[in-house]
Motif scaffolding. Structure first.
Motif, PDB file in Angstrom:
ATOM      1  N   GLU A  71     -40.490  -4.985 -14.528  1.00  0.00           N
ATOM      2  CA  GLU A  71     -39.496  -4.570 -13.534  1.00  0.00           C
ATOM      3  C   GLU A  71     -38.586  -5.732 -13.151  1.00  0.00           C
ATOM      4  O   GLU A  71     -37.660  -5.558 -12.362  1.00  0.00           O
ATOM      5  CB  GLU A  71     -40.190  -4.026 -12.281  1.00  0.00           C
ATOM      6  N   VAL A  72     -38.846  -6.922 -13.698  1.00  0.00           N
ATOM      7  CA  VAL A  72     -37.900  -8.024 -13.528  1.00  0.00           C
ATOM      8  C   VAL A  72     -36.557  -7.636 -14.134  1.00  0.00           C
ATOM      9  O   VAL A  72     -35.519  -8.204 -13.783  1.00  0.00           O
ATOM     10  CB  VAL A  72     -38.450  -9.319 -14.177  1.00  0.00           C
ATOM     11  N   GLU A  73     -36.591  -6.666 -15.030  1.00  0.00           N
ATOM     12  CA  GLU A  73     -35.343  -6.088 -15.544  1.00  0.00           C
ATOM     13  C   GLU A  73     -34.823  -5.064 -14.532  1.00  0.00           C
ATOM     14  O   GLU A  73     -35.564  -4.155 -14.152  1.00  0.00           O
ATOM     15  CB  GLU A  73     -35.573  -5.384 -16.882  1.00  0.00           C
ATOM     16  N   PRO A  74     -33.578  -5.160 -14.132  1.00  0.00           N
ATOM     17  CA  PRO A  74     -33.021  -4.177 -13.203  1.00  0.00           C
ATOM     18  C   PRO A  74     -32.419  -2.969 -13.914  1.00  0.00           C
ATOM     19  O   PRO A  74     -31.713  -2.177 -13.302  1.00  0.00           O
ATOM     20  CB  PRO A  74     -31.924  -4.981 -12.486  1.00  0.00           C
ATOM     21  N   PHE A  75     -32.677  -2.837 -15.210  1.00  0.00           N
ATOM     22  CA  PHE A  75     -32.002  -1.811 -16.009  1.00  0.00           C
ATOM     23  C   PHE A  75     -32.321  -0.402 -15.514  1.00  0.00           C
ATOM     24  O   PHE A  75     -31.442   0.451 -15.412  1.00  0.00           O
ATOM     25  CB  PHE A  75     -32.394  -1.932 -17.482  1.00  0.00           C
ATOM     26  N   LYS A  76     -33.598  -0.135 -15.237  1.00  0.00           N
ATOM     27  CA  LYS A  76     -33.967   1.209 -14.806  1.00  0.00           C
ATOM     28  C   LYS A  76     -33.289   1.564 -13.491  1.00  0.00           C
ATOM     29  O   LYS A  76     -32.767   2.669 -13.321  1.00  0.00           O
ATOM     30  CB  LYS A  76     -35.490   1.307 -14.655  1.00  0.00           C
ATOM     31  N   THR A  77     -33.262   0.620 -12.574  1.00  0.00           N
ATOM     32  CA  THR A  77     -32.664   0.880 -11.260  1.00  0.00           C
ATOM     33  C   THR A  77     -31.162   1.094 -11.353  1.00  0.00           C
ATOM     34  O   THR A  77     -30.627   2.074 -10.829  1.00  0.00           O
ATOM     35  CB  THR A  77     -32.960  -0.296 -10.307  1.00  0.00           C
ATOM     36  N   ALA A  78     -30.474   0.162 -12.034  1.00  0.00           N
ATOM     37  CA  ALA A  78     -29.004   0.172 -12.019  1.00  0.00           C
ATOM     38  C   ALA A  78     -28.406   1.146 -13.021  1.00  0.00           C
ATOM     39  O   ALA A  78     -27.329   1.696 -12.767  1.00  0.00           O
ATOM     40  CB  ALA A  78     -28.482  -1.241 -12.295  1.00  0.00           C
ATOM     41  N   ILE A  79     -29.066   1.359 -14.143  1.00  0.00           N
ATOM     42  CA  ILE A  79     -28.475   2.173 -15.208  1.00  0.00           C
ATOM     43  C   ILE A  79     -29.133   3.541 -15.301  1.00  0.00           C
ATOM     44  O   ILE A  79     -28.464   4.576 -15.174  1.00  0.00           O
ATOM     45  CB  ILE A  79     -28.574   1.443 -16.562  1.00  0.00           C
ATOM     46  N   ILE A  80     -30.446   3.582 -15.500  1.00  0.00           N
ATOM     47  CA  ILE A  80     -31.122   4.857 -15.717  1.00  0.00           C
ATOM     48  C   ILE A  80     -31.101   5.714 -14.451  1.00  0.00           C
ATOM     49  O   ILE A  80     -30.755   6.897 -14.489  1.00  0.00           O
ATOM     50  CB  ILE A  80     -32.581   4.632 -16.174  1.00  0.00           C
ATOM     51  N   LEU A  81     -31.453   5.117 -13.307  1.00  0.00           N
ATOM     52  CA  LEU A  81     -31.546   5.875 -12.056  1.00  0.00           C
ATOM     53  C   LEU A  81     -30.303   5.746 -11.193  1.00  0.00           C
ATOM     54  O   LEU A  81     -30.238   6.348 -10.123  1.00  0.00           O
ATOM     55  CB  LEU A  81     -32.776   5.423 -11.262  1.00  0.00           C
ATOM     56  N   LYS A  82     -29.343   4.938 -11.630  1.00  0.00           N
ATOM     57  CA  LYS A  82     -28.063   4.804 -10.927  1.00  0.00           C
ATOM     58  C   LYS A  82     -28.273   4.458  -9.446  1.00  0.00           C
ATOM     59  O   LYS A  82     -27.644   5.030  -8.561  1.00  0.00           O
ATOM     60  CB  LYS A  82     -27.231   6.069 -11.079  1.00  0.00           C
ATOM     61  N   PHE A  83     -29.181   3.521  -9.192  1.00  0.00           N
ATOM     62  CA  PHE A  83     -29.486   2.991  -7.865  1.00  0.00           C
ATOM     63  C   PHE A  83     -30.163   3.999  -6.939  1.00  0.00           C
ATOM     64  O   PHE A  83     -30.309   3.725  -5.748  1.00  0.00           O
ATOM     65  CB  PHE A  83     -28.219   2.447  -7.186  1.00  0.00           C
ATOM     66  N   GLN A  84     -30.621   5.125  -7.451  1.00  0.00           N
ATOM     67  CA  GLN A  84     -31.337   6.103  -6.628  1.00  0.00           C
ATOM     68  C   GLN A  84     -32.837   5.810  -6.720  1.00  0.00           C
ATOM     69  O   GLN A  84     -33.592   6.500  -7.394  1.00  0.00           O
ATOM     70  CB  GLN A  84     -31.032   7.519  -7.095  1.00  0.00           C
ATOM     71  N   ARG A  85     -33.240   4.767  -5.989  1.00  0.00           N
ATOM     72  CA  ARG A  85     -34.611   4.295  -6.078  1.00  0.00           C
ATOM     73  C   ARG A  85     -35.012   3.647  -4.761  1.00  0.00           C
ATOM     74  O   ARG A  85     -34.192   3.513  -3.848  1.00  0.00           O
ATOM     75  CB  ARG A  85     -34.725   3.295  -7.237  1.00  0.00           C
ATOM     76  N   ALA A  86     -36.273   3.243  -4.655  1.00  0.00           N
ATOM     77  CA  ALA A  86     -36.745   2.606  -3.429  1.00  0.00           C
ATOM     78  C   ALA A  86     -35.933   1.343  -3.154  1.00  0.00           C
ATOM     79  O   ALA A  86     -35.487   0.651  -4.076  1.00  0.00           O
ATOM     80  CB  ALA A  86     -38.235   2.273  -3.550  1.00  0.00           C
ATOM     81  N   TRP A  87     -35.783   1.016  -1.876  1.00  0.00           N
ATOM     82  CA  TRP A  87     -34.865  -0.054  -1.490  1.00  0.00           C
ATOM     83  C   TRP A  87     -35.224  -1.422  -2.079  1.00  0.00           C
ATOM     84  O   TRP A  87     -34.303  -2.207  -2.370  1.00  0.00           O
ATOM     85  CB  TRP A  87     -34.749  -0.135   0.035  1.00  0.00           C
ATOM     86  N   PRO A  88     -36.510  -1.791  -2.286  1.00  0.00           N
ATOM     87  CA  PRO A  88     -36.746  -3.124  -2.880  1.00  0.00           C
ATOM     88  C   PRO A  88     -36.150  -3.261  -4.277  1.00  0.00           C
ATOM     89  O   PRO A  88     -35.606  -4.320  -4.631  1.00  0.00           O
ATOM     90  CB  PRO A  88     -38.279  -3.233  -2.908  1.00  0.00           C
ATOM     91  N   PHE A  89     -36.245  -2.187  -5.075  1.00  0.00           N
ATOM     92  CA  PHE A  89     -35.678  -2.232  -6.419  1.00  0.00           C
ATOM     93  C   PHE A  89     -34.154  -2.307  -6.357  1.00  0.00           C
ATOM     94  O   PHE A  89     -33.518  -3.058  -7.104  1.00  0.00           O
ATOM     95  CB  PHE A  89     -36.112  -1.005  -7.217  1.00  0.00           C
ATOM     96  N   VAL A  90     -33.561  -1.507  -5.472  1.00  0.00           N
ATOM     97  CA  VAL A  90     -32.105  -1.506  -5.338  1.00  0.00           C
ATOM     98  C   VAL A  90     -31.621  -2.863  -4.828  1.00  0.00           C
ATOM     99  O   VAL A  90     -30.619  -3.405  -5.319  1.00  0.00           O
ATOM    100  CB  VAL A  90     -31.654  -0.377  -4.394  1.00  0.00           C
TER     101      VAL A  90
END
Length: 735
Positions: free
Chosen positions: A592-611
């Motif tokens: 999860e050190v990669e922000p790819f899932k948060t920023a690209i896959i989920l388009k920032f619709q995730r828990a606030w620590p990841f965002v």
């Protein structure tokens, strides 16, 4: 040349192996995984009185439990029969013992990969709940559709327990029917014609008509009904904490419809939204539209933390589907005339590989929870049934009554079905494949003819901006084709495992990207992907361009500090690689050190620590261009290592580069050029700006000298008039 061919083959293999595996129901065959876990249990733990295990049964992945050589029961692995995917995206493997009367005699949780959900929850507690399924009567479960027992859910591990529960019940019913245990027999296929959705009807209906003919089904619960249900359950903690408010208040008003049916989809979503849905659906997939209002959310917030919706699941006889964030899309409005206002409207994709039949009845199961303590909750389920009206169906062929075979017959059939599935997927995504292939073709031509392309600085600048926009919007946010270091770790983990190419071909865009990466590494290095085809990299660069436009000050990292920071990404990758050797599941958690899932896959619709983490990286990138790519990206590090084997050095340099001229080094966006003028291929992103400067007669000292010398010669020889020697150019774009 032969070593190069071997290297290319290795990376093509990586392209296949690195693709994410499907987590749908596994193909059922005689080569089940159950034999891999028998050593973890004793025969008597699974079937009381048993003293040994027999040989794997042919055609059905079950193992007999023997007593004195006689079969007294059977042992099977749930993930050999049904989907057991939990929060981690990995199967939860559970061994189940069953006797001749279809009673569950023993259950053991033998392997799971739930590091996020189970933090703070003892593994022994999960195993204790799992082992409590001993005594379950599969005959009653078969009669009730799997709801004859009560759920014993642990707060904080809701999805995990529900997946285990669902897998034990549904796989148990399949095994009991396949073996004829307890008088259960294989289901008989429906007599008469087979039906499927008739796509020729595209009428536009109002809300009253849709709800009246059953196109949209409803379940409404008020506060009194929910309180009464918890009272009937009998848990004194839940009874003592009733839902507050007037009894007539709406607890939840839930509606459901099968949205891929043309008339229903067009009426509820509108032409544009329905068209988008059909383009998203792959071969064999269906879409469920769920709408709700009231004080209780059918989505909850658990999906934000773990990517899985823990309050709803679709059930059709022995088939069930729990939805992940990648299978969900929000709906802006319901356009049907007379439709009420909803607070939640979402589309959920039913996977193609679970065996869902839209012509048969199914139900949406809603999980209702009630807090009974600081962390404890009590749960109930309510069902919303659905049967697609006959006027939306058509007869496709006549069938005779035959016994359904819940277990696949042989490997040939299994391979043939898988092959046909990936071929259908590729045929259904011809447009997407063509777009990506065309983009990669254009990029390849740019690299091969880079000197001609970079002749004009303005053209190069805007071409790059346009291509990065395409990468971010279409490839990233629209198609979710973002590669990850997890893919690389999975490759190394899979080297010793058996694999089928058919499974790796299920996502054509990701497959093509990995194939292109494998080829590009040998020709140009990692920059072909990292600099042009990585959606998060494109997001960083485009936001930095906007920052420069608004005159945000840019920080130039001192060279001494810079060259000590870029090894960080290699250290991160090696750390993840080391963890993967111990446990791939743990490595994926720390990836999860990669922000790819948060920023690209989920388009920032995730828990606030990841965002917050992803936004922080982007903010840093506003001041230091491509900050994450330079210092933290483990995927870039993983690609840079084999990229050392590239065959060509395409980027041209002068002897004067680095001494005395440092312009290219100062304008390199990731500081990949050493002070002495050498380009570090491990860090270079192939943006081609240095090639623009290489032939720029107003910025490169070598070109300026050549131009001045030529003009003096032309003036001396009289080939041109002195006044014509001045050259005017438009201002170059700001770097």
């Amino acid at each position: 040349m032969r070593p190069l061919i071997h290297i290319l083959g290795l990376f093509i293999l990586l392209a296949g192996l690195a693709l994410p595996m499907s987590h749908g129901p596994v193909a059922l065959a005689a080569d089940g995984l159950v034999v891999n876990f028998l050593a973890k249990v004793q025969p008597e733990d699974m079937v009381p009185g048993a003293d040994s295990f027999g040989a794997l049964r042919e055609g059905v992945p079950v193992v007999p439990a023997l007593k004195g050589g006689e079969t007294i029961g059977w042992v099977f692995l749930t993930s050999d029969f049904v989907s057991t995917t939990g929060y981690s995206g990995k199967p939860i493997h559970t061994l189940v013992g069953v006797d001749q009367d279809a009673l569950v005699t023993g259950v053991r949780l033998v392997k799971h990969s739930e590091p996020i959900v189970l933090i703070g929850i003892p593994d022994s507690k999960i195993k204790a709940v799992t082992e409590g399924y001993a005594g379950l009567d599969l005959r009653q479960e078969a009669e009730s559709g799997g709801s004859a027992h009560e759920l014993d859910i642990i707060s904080g591990a809701t999805v995990t327990i529900m997946v285990i529960d669902d897998s034990i019940v549904r796989s148990g019913i399949k095994v009991a029917r396949a073996l004829g245990l307890g008088g259960l027999a294989p289901e008989i296929a429906d007599k008469g014609p087979k039906k499927e959705i008739d796509t020729s009807h595209r009428d536009i209906l109002d809300w009253m008509t849709l709800t009246g003919d059953g196109s949209v089904r409803r379940m409404s619960l008020d506060v009194a009904q929910v309180n009464a249900a918890f009272s009937r359950q009998g848990d004194p903690r839940a009874v003592a904490r009733p839902e507050a408010g007037p009894d007539a208040d709406t607890f939840i008003d839930l509606y459901m419809a099968l949205a891929d049916v043309p008339t229903i989809g067009l009426s509820l979503l509108g032409e544009a939204e329905y068209t988008n849905l059909k383009e998203r659906l792959k071969e064999g997939e269906h879409a469920l539209l769920v709408m709700g209002r009231g004080r209780y959310s059918f989505k909850g917030s658990g999906y934000v933390r773990g990517g899985i919706f823990d309050r709803i699941q679709m059930i059709q006889h022995d088939v069930s589907a729990r939805f992940f964030d990648k299978q969900q899309a929000r709906v802006g409005e319901i356009v049907a005339e007379g439709a009420p206002t909803f607070t939640e409207m979402d589309l959920f994709i039913i996977p193609a590989d679970i065996g869902f039949d839209p012509a048969k009845d199914f139900r949406l199961q809603l999980l209702v929870q009630r807090a009974v303590g600081p962390i404890d909750k009590v749960f109930l389920t309510f069902d919303l049934g659905y049967q697609l009206p006959d006027n939306y169906l058509k007869t496709v062929q006549e069938t005779v009554a035959t016994v359904q075979q819940p277990i696949a017959g042989n490997d040939t059939t299994k391979v043939s079905s898988a092959e046909e599935l990936w071929k259908r997927i590729w045929k259904g995504r011809v447009f997407d494949i063509s777009v990506l292939a065309a983009a990669m073709g254009v990029l390849t031509l740019v690299f091969f003819f880079q000197m001609q392309v970079t002749k004009n600085e303005r053209f190069t600048f805007w071409f790059r901006i346009g291509f990065l926009t395409f990468t971010l919007v279409w490839l990233g946010w629209f198609e979710n084709a973002q590669l990850s270091v997890v893919n690389v770790l999975a490759f190394f983990s899979s080297i010793t495992s058996e694999f089928s190419w058919d499974a790796f071909l299920m996502d054509p865009l990701v497959f093509l990207l990995w194939f292109s990466v494998a080829a590009a590494l040998l020709f140009w290095g990692r920059g072909a992907y990292c600099g042009w085809l990585c959606p998060f990299g494109a997001l960083q660069e485009l936001t930095n361009r906007l920052a420069k436009l608004f005159r945000v000050p840019q920080i130039e990292v001192p060279w001494g500090l810079h060259e000590r920071l870029w090894p960080l990404k290699y250290m991160i990758f090696l750390g993840l690689f080391g963890l993967s050797l111990y446990s791939l599941d743990v490595a994926e958690h720390y990836a999860e050190v990669e922000p790819f899932k948060t920023a690209i896959i989920l388009k920032f619709q995730r828990a606030w620590p990841f965002v917050l983490f992803a936004v922080a990286l982007l903010v840093a990138g506003l001041f230091i261009e491509r900050f994450y790519c330079r210092y933290l990206c483990p995927l870039g590090a993983a690609l840079a290592i084999p990229a050392r084997l590239r065959m060509f050095d395409w980027l041209k340099r002068y002897r004067e580069c680095g001494n005395p001229c440092h312009r290219c080094a100062k304008e390199c966006m990731v500081q990949a050029i050493h002070p002495e003028g050498n380009i570090n291929p491990n860090e270079c992103l192939n943006c081609l700006h240095c090639q623009v400067l290489y032939q720029h007669d107003q910025k490169c000292p070598v070109c300026i000298k050549k131009l001045a010398k030529r003009r003096r010669f032309e003036k001396q020889t009289g080939l041109v008039q002195p006044e014509a020697s001045a050259k005017s150019e438009e201002p170059a774009p700001v770097r």
